[in-house]
Motif scaffolding. Structure first.
Motif, PDB file in Angstrom:
ATOM      1  N   VAL A   4      51.026 -58.398 -48.668  1.00 40.12           N
ATOM      2  CA  VAL A   4      49.872 -59.649 -49.017  1.00 40.12           C
ATOM      3  C   VAL A   4      50.821 -60.051 -47.981  1.00 40.12           C
ATOM      4  CG1 VAL A   4      48.867 -61.277 -50.383  1.00 40.12           C
ATOM      5  CG2 VAL A   4      48.690 -58.837 -51.183  1.00 40.12           C
ATOM      6  N   THR A   5      50.119 -61.223 -47.010  1.00 40.79           N
ATOM      7  CA  THR A   5      50.840 -62.533 -46.675  1.00 40.79           C
ATOM      8  C   THR A   5      49.396 -63.544 -47.121  1.00 40.79           C
ATOM      9  OG1 THR A   5      50.931 -61.138 -44.583  1.00 40.79           O
ATOM     10  CG2 THR A   5      51.068 -62.740 -44.140  1.00 40.79           C
ATOM     11  N   GLN A   6      50.102 -64.853 -46.995  1.00 38.95           N
ATOM     12  CA  GLN A   6      49.883 -65.959 -47.340  1.00 38.95           C
ATOM     13  C   GLN A   6      49.474 -66.620 -45.881  1.00 38.95           C
ATOM     14  OE1 GLN A   6      48.345 -66.559 -50.336  1.00 38.95           O
ATOM     15  NE2 GLN A   6      49.773 -64.716 -51.046  1.00 38.95           N
ATOM     16  N   ILE A   7      47.521 -66.669 -46.104  1.00 38.53           N
ATOM     17  CA  ILE A   7      47.368 -67.631 -45.115  1.00 38.53           C
ATOM     18  C   ILE A   7      46.692 -69.251 -45.007  1.00 38.53           C
ATOM     19  CG2 ILE A   7      47.226 -65.550 -43.954  1.00 38.53           C
ATOM     20  CD1 ILE A   7      43.717 -66.204 -43.872  1.00 38.53           C
ATOM     21  N   MET A   8      47.019 -70.304 -44.171  1.00 41.99           N
ATOM     22  CA  MET A   8      46.002 -71.096 -45.242  1.00 41.99           C
ATOM     23  C   MET A   8      44.747 -71.360 -43.822  1.00 41.99           C
ATOM     24  SD  MET A   8      48.455 -72.618 -46.327  1.00 41.99           S
ATOM     25  CE  MET A   8      47.609 -74.295 -46.892  1.00 41.99           C
ATOM     26  N   ALA A  40      37.521 -61.698 -33.681  1.00 46.31           N
ATOM     27  CA  ALA A  40      35.836 -60.816 -34.743  1.00 46.31           C
ATOM     28  C   ALA A  40      36.616 -59.240 -34.922  1.00 46.31           C
ATOM     29  CB  ALA A  40      35.451 -60.436 -33.364  1.00 46.31           C
ATOM     30  N   GLU A  41      37.169 -59.082 -34.663  1.00 46.46           N
ATOM     31  CA  GLU A  41      38.344 -57.771 -34.786  1.00 46.46           C
ATOM     32  C   GLU A  41      38.987 -57.818 -36.027  1.00 46.46           C
ATOM     33  OE1 GLU A  41      38.402 -53.933 -34.688  1.00 46.46           O
ATOM     34  OE2 GLU A  41      36.877 -54.566 -33.831  1.00 46.46           O
ATOM     35  N   LEU A  42      39.525 -58.783 -36.034  1.00 48.10           N
ATOM     36  CA  LEU A  42      40.752 -59.032 -37.379  1.00 48.10           C
ATOM     37  C   LEU A  42      40.179 -59.773 -38.596  1.00 48.10           C
ATOM     38  CD1 LEU A  42      42.788 -61.755 -35.876  1.00 48.10           C
ATOM     39  CD2 LEU A  42      43.277 -59.509 -36.509  1.00 48.10           C
ATOM     40  N   ILE A  43      38.382 -59.815 -38.137  1.00 51.99           N
ATOM     41  CA  ILE A  43      38.571 -60.307 -40.120  1.00 51.99           C
ATOM     42  C   ILE A  43      37.156 -58.810 -39.908  1.00 51.99           C
ATOM     43  CG2 ILE A  43      34.936 -60.528 -39.916  1.00 51.99           C
ATOM     44  CD1 ILE A  43      36.886 -63.348 -40.891  1.00 51.99           C
ATOM     45  N   ASN A  44      36.959 -57.810 -38.871  1.00 50.95           N
ATOM     46  CA  ASN A  44      36.453 -56.972 -39.331  1.00 50.95           C
ATOM     47  C   ASN A  44      37.230 -55.930 -39.556  1.00 50.95           C
ATOM     48  OD1 ASN A  44      34.388 -54.610 -39.000  1.00 50.95           O
ATOM     49  ND2 ASN A  44      35.695 -54.404 -37.438  1.00 50.95           N
ATOM     50  N   ARG A  45      38.563 -55.626 -39.275  1.00 52.72           N
ATOM     51  CA  ARG A  45      39.521 -55.163 -40.247  1.00 52.72           C
ATOM     52  C   ARG A  45      40.172 -55.573 -42.063  1.00 52.72           C
ATOM     53  NH1 ARG A  45      43.221 -52.778 -35.574  1.00 52.72           N
ATOM     54  NH2 ARG A  45      41.679 -51.928 -33.674  1.00 52.72           N
ATOM     55  N   LEU A  64      42.960 -66.485 -38.740  1.00 52.61           N
ATOM     56  CA  LEU A  64      43.703 -64.679 -38.690  1.00 52.61           C
ATOM     57  C   LEU A  64      44.054 -65.397 -37.094  1.00 52.61           C
ATOM     58  CD1 LEU A  64      41.354 -63.129 -40.090  1.00 52.61           C
ATOM     59  CD2 LEU A  64      43.322 -63.118 -41.134  1.00 52.61           C
ATOM     60  N   LEU A  65      42.989 -66.197 -36.166  1.00 57.37           N
ATOM     61  CA  LEU A  65      43.760 -65.770 -35.191  1.00 57.37           C
ATOM     62  C   LEU A  65      44.646 -66.180 -34.373  1.00 57.37           C
ATOM     63  CD1 LEU A  65      42.398 -65.284 -32.021  1.00 57.37           C
ATOM     64  CD2 LEU A  65      41.278 -67.222 -32.175  1.00 57.37           C
ATOM     65  N   THR A  66      44.584 -67.598 -35.442  1.00 59.97           N
ATOM     66  CA  THR A  66      45.747 -68.558 -35.026  1.00 59.97           C
ATOM     67  C   THR A  66      48.201 -67.476 -35.660  1.00 59.97           C
ATOM     68  OG1 THR A  66      45.261 -70.532 -35.622  1.00 59.97           O
ATOM     69  CG2 THR A  66      47.456 -70.204 -35.815  1.00 59.97           C
TER      70      THR A  66
END
Length: 171
Positions: A4-8, A40-45, A64-66
């Motif tokens: 699990v990775t934390q993102i803001m 789009a691919e990041l969100i999809n996966r 996610l893109l960042t």
């Protein structure tokens, strides 16, 4: 079990299952693609194993893109994403046993059903769990308040807890 990775996303810290592997895999095929294609691919996966509230998909995708760009050394502006959403911070406390994992899955399932955006994190570190003062696991914390300890609540009870807290946060 996936990492699990934390993102803001805006001002909220959100745990994402399998992000590092997804970013590494996409780096092999999407490094020269447009930002919108990568996003789009990041969100999809990522959405296959993680709850992404429909009203936060855009901000989530940018976050996610960042991460993708940073991981692959691509220059980009810092995204300090802000959102007007006022959603609960949910933490499942437990060492990763079957009951704890069941509670986490049930939380995500109920959030999807009631279409509620939330930050969901599964805390497995015993020292961090102890800071909440709980004597049993799994435990459920909503907005820093322990609301359930020692078992997995029924789906109806969990739904009531989440809906109750959601109405309190929108004062």
């Amino acid at each position: 079990m996936s990492e699990v990775t934390q993102i803001m996303v805006g001002k909220y810290r959100i745990g994402v299952i399998g992000l590092k592997k997804t970013i590494a895999d996409l780096g092999k095929t999407h490094i020269n693609k447009s930002d919108s294609e990568v996003e789009a691919e990041l969100i999809n996966r990522i959405s296959k194993n993680n709850y992404i509230a429909p009203n936060l998909r855009k901000d989530f995708g940018k976050a996610l893109l960042t991460k993708f760009k940073r991981a692959h050394g691509i220059d980009s502006e810092e995204n300090n994403l802000q959102t007007n959403a006022d959603f609960p911070d949910i933490r499942v406390l437990g060492p990763g046993c079957s009951q704890c994992n069941k509670m986490e899955s049930l939380v995500i399932e109920v959030l999807n059903e009631i279409n509620l955006a939330a930050s969901v994190e599964h805390i497995t570190d015993i020292k961090e769990i102890a800071q909440y003062g709980v004597m049993g696991t799994p435990a459920l914390v909503i907005n820093s308040k322990v609301v359930w300890v020692g078992s997995v609540p029924s789906k109806a009870k969990l739904k009531a807890l989440l809906e109750s807290d959601a109405s309190e946060t929108k004062c």
